[in-house]
Scaffold this active site. Structure first.
Site, PDB file in Angstrom:
ATOM      1  CG  HIS A   1      40.646  39.001  41.257  1.00 54.75           C
ATOM      2  ND1 HIS A   1      39.372  38.917  40.746  1.00 54.75           N
ATOM      3  CD2 HIS A   1      41.140  40.185  40.844  1.00 54.75           C
ATOM      4  CE1 HIS A   1      39.109  40.014  40.063  1.00 54.75           C
ATOM      5  NE2 HIS A   1      40.165  40.800  40.102  1.00 54.75           N
ATOM      6  N   PRO A   2      43.949  36.103  41.662  1.00 54.51           N
ATOM      7  CG  PRO A   2      46.002  37.009  40.984  1.00 54.51           C
ATOM      8  CD  PRO A   2      44.501  37.096  40.743  1.00 54.51           C
TER       9      PRO A   2
ATOM     10  CB  SER B   1      47.867  39.854  38.254  1.00 54.82           C
ATOM     11  OG  SER B   1      46.484  40.019  38.319  1.00 54.82           O
TER      12      SER B   1
ATOM     13  CD  GLU C   1      47.269  45.398  38.384  1.00 55.66           C
ATOM     14  OE1 GLU C   1      46.630  45.995  37.482  1.00 55.66           O
ATOM     15  OE2 GLU C   1      46.800  44.405  38.987  1.00 55.66           O
ATOM     16  CD  GLN C   2      50.413  39.578  43.091  1.00 54.57           C
ATOM     17  OE1 GLN C   2      51.289  38.957  43.683  1.00 54.57           O
ATOM     18  NE2 GLN C   2      49.228  39.042  42.811  1.00 54.57           N
TER      19      GLN C   2
ATOM     20  CB  ALA D   1      43.188  48.185  44.050  1.00 55.13           C
TER      21      ALA D   1
END
Length: 171
Positions: free
Chosen positions: A71-72, A88, A91-92, A126
């Site tokens: 994961h980042p 990702s 989401e970010q 999350a």
């Protein structure tokens, strides 16, 4: 844009097609989809989500650690260099981590480093439905955890991420 599938379509997929469709659900870890696919046919989406989590929980600690490390960082180097997976990145961006001011970015960078130095893996959260302030508060709170508790928290957060991603992809 990621494809959306009916449960009927998911259950009818070949093993290869299933992994092609869902191999990226767990960050850079198609083995999770490979394992979950063996439980088909799924009775419903919740069962599918549970099976993905079961595969992770059934993995060795070393394999789980590899998954966590895949994961980042949140708002980290991968985001700046464009190396995030599509999920990702979305989401970010959805919680504004792609629009931090300089002070906020430096705070995230500092917390990412402190967390990684303390636990040996990146902070996982999350982010869907959260705010940058909620994430920062969780960072500070979780830095107080011991290694075992934080390892379990990371796995729980990965399971939440997988839930959100599968909810988006499977009708």
């Amino acid at each position: 844009m990621t494809d959306s599938y009916s449960l009927e379509t998911v259950n009818a997929m070949s093993d290869q097609s299933f992994v092609e469709a869902f191999g990226d659900i767990a960050e850079h870890s198609p083995w999770v989809a490979e394992g979950a696919g063996r439980y088909r046919p799924f009775q419903n989406r919740d069962e599918m989500i549970t099976r993905f989590a079961d595969v992770i929980q059934g993995a060795s600690e070393e394999t789980q650690l590899t998954l966590i490390r895949a994961h980042p960082d949140l708002a980290g180097k991968a985001a700046l260099s464009g190396e995030l997976t599509e999920d990702s990145k979305n989401e970010q961006a959805g919680v504004g981590l792609d629009q931090l001011n300089q002070d906020e970015f430096e705070r995230f960078t500092d917390l990412n480093k402190r967390y990684l130095d303390r636990f040996g893996f990146p902070f996982i959260f999350a982010v869907k439905g959260a705010t940058k302030f909620m994430i920062l508060d969780a960072f500070v709170e979780r830095l107080e955890n011991d290694q075992a508790k934080e390892f379990e928290m990371a796995l729980q957060q990965i399971a939440r991420i997988i839930r959100f991603r599968l909810e988006d992809r499977v009708g």
